[in-house]
Design an enzyme around this catalytic site. Structure first.
Site, PDB file in Angstrom:
ATOM      1  N   ASP A 244     -52.984 -24.021 -31.192  1.00  0.00           N
ATOM      2  CA  ASP A 244     -52.636 -24.336 -29.807  1.00  0.00           C
ATOM      3  C   ASP A 244     -51.763 -23.250 -29.208  1.00  0.00           C
ATOM      4  OD1 ASP A 244     -54.049 -26.576 -29.342  1.00  0.00           O
ATOM      5  OD2 ASP A 244     -52.441 -27.977 -29.807  1.00  0.00           O
TER       6      ASP A 244
ATOM      7  N   ASP B 248     -61.774 -33.046 -31.179  1.00  0.00           N
ATOM      8  CA  ASP B 248     -60.345 -32.902 -31.481  1.00  0.00           C
ATOM      9  C   ASP B 248     -59.899 -34.002 -32.446  1.00  0.00           C
ATOM     10  OD1 ASP B 248     -57.787 -31.903 -31.235  1.00  0.00           O
ATOM     11  OD2 ASP B 248     -57.735 -31.995 -29.050  1.00  0.00           O
TER      12      ASP B 248
HETATM   13  C1  DGJ Z   1     -54.999 -30.586 -28.854  1.00  0.00           C
HETATM   14  C2  DGJ Z   1     -55.876 -29.374 -28.775  1.00  0.00           C
HETATM   15  O1  DGJ Z   1     -55.545 -28.454 -29.753  1.00  0.00           O
HETATM   16  C3  DGJ Z   1     -55.767 -28.774 -27.380  1.00  0.00           C
HETATM   17  O2  DGJ Z   1     -56.536 -27.604 -27.304  1.00  0.00           O
HETATM   18  C4  DGJ Z   1     -56.231 -29.779 -26.364  1.00  0.00           C
HETATM   19  O3  DGJ Z   1     -57.590 -30.040 -26.522  1.00  0.00           O
HETATM   20  C5  DGJ Z   1     -55.419 -31.041 -26.504  1.00  0.00           C
HETATM   21  N1  DGJ Z   1     -55.409 -31.539 -27.844  1.00  0.00           N
HETATM   22  C6  DGJ Z   1     -55.943 -32.109 -25.588  1.00  0.00           C
HETATM   23  O4  DGJ Z   1     -55.284 -33.273 -25.713  1.00  0.00           O
END
Ligand code: DGJ
Length: 734
Positions: free
Chosen positions: A535, A465
């Site tokens: 997301d 990430d």
């Molecule tokens: C952002 C990501 O896009 C999410 O899927 C998740 O992994 C969060 N970060 C975790 O902090």
């Protein structure tokens, strides 16, 4: 990236063409790019489009039209836009390059590279244009090497990867725009006079808002399956700039490369700067044709392990967020296994000793197991995974730290920060970006992955990430006079680190996630097996986001998860069947707490996973035909995947709005063999009785001219009907 230095005779691979061969033919199976390379003159571009008949090539110059510099440089005639602008060591801002040589070479994977070497007429300053083609692809990768042989430093003010003139006309631009949780929205517009620019300045995540990939439809309003279309994808994970200048000439001028703003690059004597590649493709089969070209090329040559099937997974994030503990993880593994899933991924929240990661405001950089949450550590989780017959994956965010972390306490010098300023903080009010330009930071990031994989070789998947932009322009590592290198050196450092990681750990699946869909680009995918598109898991909005994403990226790489209802971002309530039907058009996964599902929903997911496994090779390796765009507002969206042999296909139909009296279009299919008979089987069926065409066989010709009539609702018990309906049909040839 291999450096093709025309001045180095040591590269025995290179064979020099006879210099009277002035036309350089960069042809693929179905396309040609023809350059005019006369020694002593600038390189010209004569043609890009359908593969040229040799007889036309001979008279191409006489046909008139395109005869523009293949890589316009700044200085003489400075009124026009340029791809390259430099300040020479003596302060001269003009450049004037001419062809000196043409070389060809073959790479280990069978790709051919043609290098046209150019040198400034008055300065020892070289500009080599490279064109890579593959025997089985219709994509041309082009990039530039700029070498300074002058007495002192040359400053690069603009250094695009490529330029392409497109004949002025009713040319339409298709591009993607969006924001966090609404990525990859499609925009279609005729090219206006003046400059239409697409850019990114995030520093780190480059696909939340605009995307560094475009299509140009040459025959008016874009069509999915007909018309001539050029596709361009900048293969770069950092700041980019693509612009089309429609000036008073007969051309639209396309430029694409690294965004040079605040990034002028100082090239010392003897140094070479290599731009990222710009991938160009052309198809006369419309937008979908260009997408298929990108997908095929990407899967084979660009995406990490693009020939391996991706597993069906459950990710813990939306199910439990930071509330990770051994029991909950074990429950999730058991549940995904019981539904037929193959992999469980533990997301954020598993780490931290001195500072446990309970919310998003601490601990990045301290990649040690939180033994309060996970007393038996990663090994305990791996054992549970094994017991359940699923693989195990883990989340990290290795380029980041927080002010509240042991890493930052011990090494405040590793973060990106401008002198004499208070540091700018991101997520959680504490997040900081590590300075990947610094080799010590590169080591740290390498070690995060290397330690995990060495201690726990059974880890099958890493979600990598990156939840922050570069928030201030300041490198504590770079010298004062090279601060403008920050954005570029960050990515050079990242790529160096990724190369090391892949050399040591070629088999682990790695997902590129960056606050959702912030890292969807062909510049990062050589090291990553897939990306997270957003997301936002709302199935209705995903129809739009995945539609746009599919313009340039294949389904195999597109993480697409069934999440909870009501949705956590939009709060929309969508039935499980529709959520599953959308998710199974990409790389299927789940992102919810299965314990919150009732048995009926679990059964739908179980069936979807089972059906998906059967169609996985078609979705993940097949050819995409987009049929009905959700952006056309016809109430329905539809696409299909067909195997290259045209013996198996999957058709998706999603009704995206509901009104009484609605007249939806019937959707003709595409990509089938007109003479083959295809038997229809509905997947994910919930109706009490089969559709009338279930088990029946139709010719590809009929299906492509007429399609099949989709009922607007389901035949289910009254209380089970909803305002959503969708269908997934498999079409198997006899
Ligand atoms: C952002 C990501 O896009 C999410 O899927 C998740 O992994 C969060 N970060 C975790 O902090």
């Amino acid at each position: 990236m291999k450096i093709q230095d025309c001045l180095l005779p040591a590269l025995a691979l290179l064979a020099t063409l006879p210099m009277n061969a002035e036309l350089v033919d960069i042809s693929t199976a179905k396309t040609s790019l023809i350059l005019d390379a006369e020694k002593g003159s600038p390189l010209k571009v004569l043609y890009y489009g359908d593969r040229l008949d040799a007889r036309d090539k001979d008279v191409l110059r006489d046909a008139g039209g395109m005869n523009l510099n293949a890589y316009p440089v700044y200085g003489l005639y400075p009124q026009a836009e340029a791809a390259l602008s430099v300040t020479h060591a003596d302060g001269n801002r003009t450049t004037d390059v001419a062809v000196t040589d043409i070389k060809t070479s073959t790479e280990n994977n069978g790709a051919s590279v043609t290098t046209v070497c150019m040198t400034d007429k008055a300065y020892p300053f070289d500009v080599n244009l490279n064109y890579r083609t593959y025997p089985d692809q219709d994509v041309i990768e082009t990039w530039v090497e700029i070498k300074n042989r002058e007495k002192g430093t040359v400053t690069l003010n603009r250094f695009m990867s490529g330029y392409l003139p497109v004949r002025y006309g009713d040319v339409w631009l298709s591009s993607l725009y969006g924001t966090w949780a609404d990525e990859a929205n499609l925009t279609e517009e005729p090219l206006p006079h003046g400059v239409r620019m697409i850019k990114n300045k995030d520093g780190l995540r480059n696909s939340h808002t605009s995307h560094g990939e475009i299509m140009l439809s040459l025959d008016g309003k874009p069509r999915e399956n007909s018309g001539r279309v050029i596709g361009a994808a900048l293969c770069y994970p950092g700041n980019y700039k693509l612009f089309i200048d429609t000036d008073d000439t007969n051309f639209h001028h396309l430029f694409a490369g690294i965004n040079e703003e605040n990034s002028e690059y100082h090239l010392k004597k003897g140094e070479t700067f290599t731009t990222p590649e710009l991938a160009l493709t052309y198809s006369d089969e419309g937008l979908s044709g260009v997408s298929r070209n990108f997908h095929k090329w990407g899967r084979k040559y660009r995406l990490h392990a693009g020939d391996k099937e991706r597993k069906v997974l459950l990710n813990s994030w939306e199910g439990v967020y930071f509330n990770i503990n051994e029991e909950v993880m074990a429950g999730m593994m058991e549940d995904i296994a019981s539904m037929g899933g193959e992999l469980f991924v533990m997301d954020d929240g598993w780490f931290g000793d001195k500072y446990p990661r309970d919310v998003d405001n601490s601990t990045l950089g301290d990649w040690v197991v939180d033994t309060n949450k996970l007393p038996n550590g990663i090994n305990g989780l791996l054992e549970t995974a094994k017991k359940n017959g699923v693989k195990f994956g883990i989340w990290i965010e290795p380029e980041m730290t927080n002010t509240v972390s042991e890493l930052y306490e011990n090494h405040p010098e590793y973060i990106i920060k401008a002198p004499n300023r208070e540091v700018v903080k991101g997520r959680g009010g504490t997040q900081l970006v590590l300075d990947m330009a610094n080799p010590k930071v590169q080591d740290i990031v390498f070690t995060v992955v290397d330690t995990l994989m060495t201690k726990y070789p059974e880890i099958d998947y890493i979600k990598w990430d990156a939840n922050a932009p570069i928030m201030e322009h300041g490198s504590q590592y770079l010298t004062a006079d090279n601060q403008s290198h920050l954005y570029i050196d960050y990515h050079n450092g990242l790529i160096k680190t990724l190369n090391r990681i892949r050399e040591a750990h070629p088999d682990v699946t790695i997902q590129a996630c960056a606050s959702g869909g912030g890292r969807v680009n062909w510049g990062i995918l050589p090291w990553f097996d897939e990306f997270w598109c957003s997301d936002n898991n709302d199935a209705l909005q995903r129809v739009y986001m995945q539609w746009g994403t599919s313009y340039f990226f294949p389904a195999i790489a597109m993480g697409s998860h069934i999440s909870a209802s009501p949705n956590h971002q939009t709060f929309r309530r969508i039935p499980t069947k529709f959520r599953a039907d959308v998710a199974m058009s990409g790389r299927l996964g789940l992102e919810m707490q299965p314990r919150d599902m009732n048995d009926e929903d679990k059964d739908i997911c179980r069936q979807a996973i089972n059906d998906y496994k059967a169609i996985r090779p078609i979705v993940q390796f097949g050819d995409l035909y987009r049929l009905q765009s959700p952006y056309d507002k016809k109430g329905v969206a539809s696409l299909m995947y067909v195997t290259p042999e045209k013996d198996d296909a999957v058709f998706y139909w999603w009704k995206i709005e509901t009104f009484m009296g609605q007249q939806l279009p019937r959707i003709p299919m595409a990509g089938l063999d007109p003479d083959k008979m295809y038997t229809v089987t509905e997947l994910n069926r919930i109706d009490n009785e089969p559709l009338p065409f279930e088990g029946k066989s139709f010719t590809g010709r009929y299906l492509m001219s007429n399609g099949l009539e989709m009922p607007l609702t389901y035949k289910v018990d009254y209380h089970k009907n909803t305002d959503y309906s969708s269908r997934v049909l498999r079409l198997t040839a006899k």
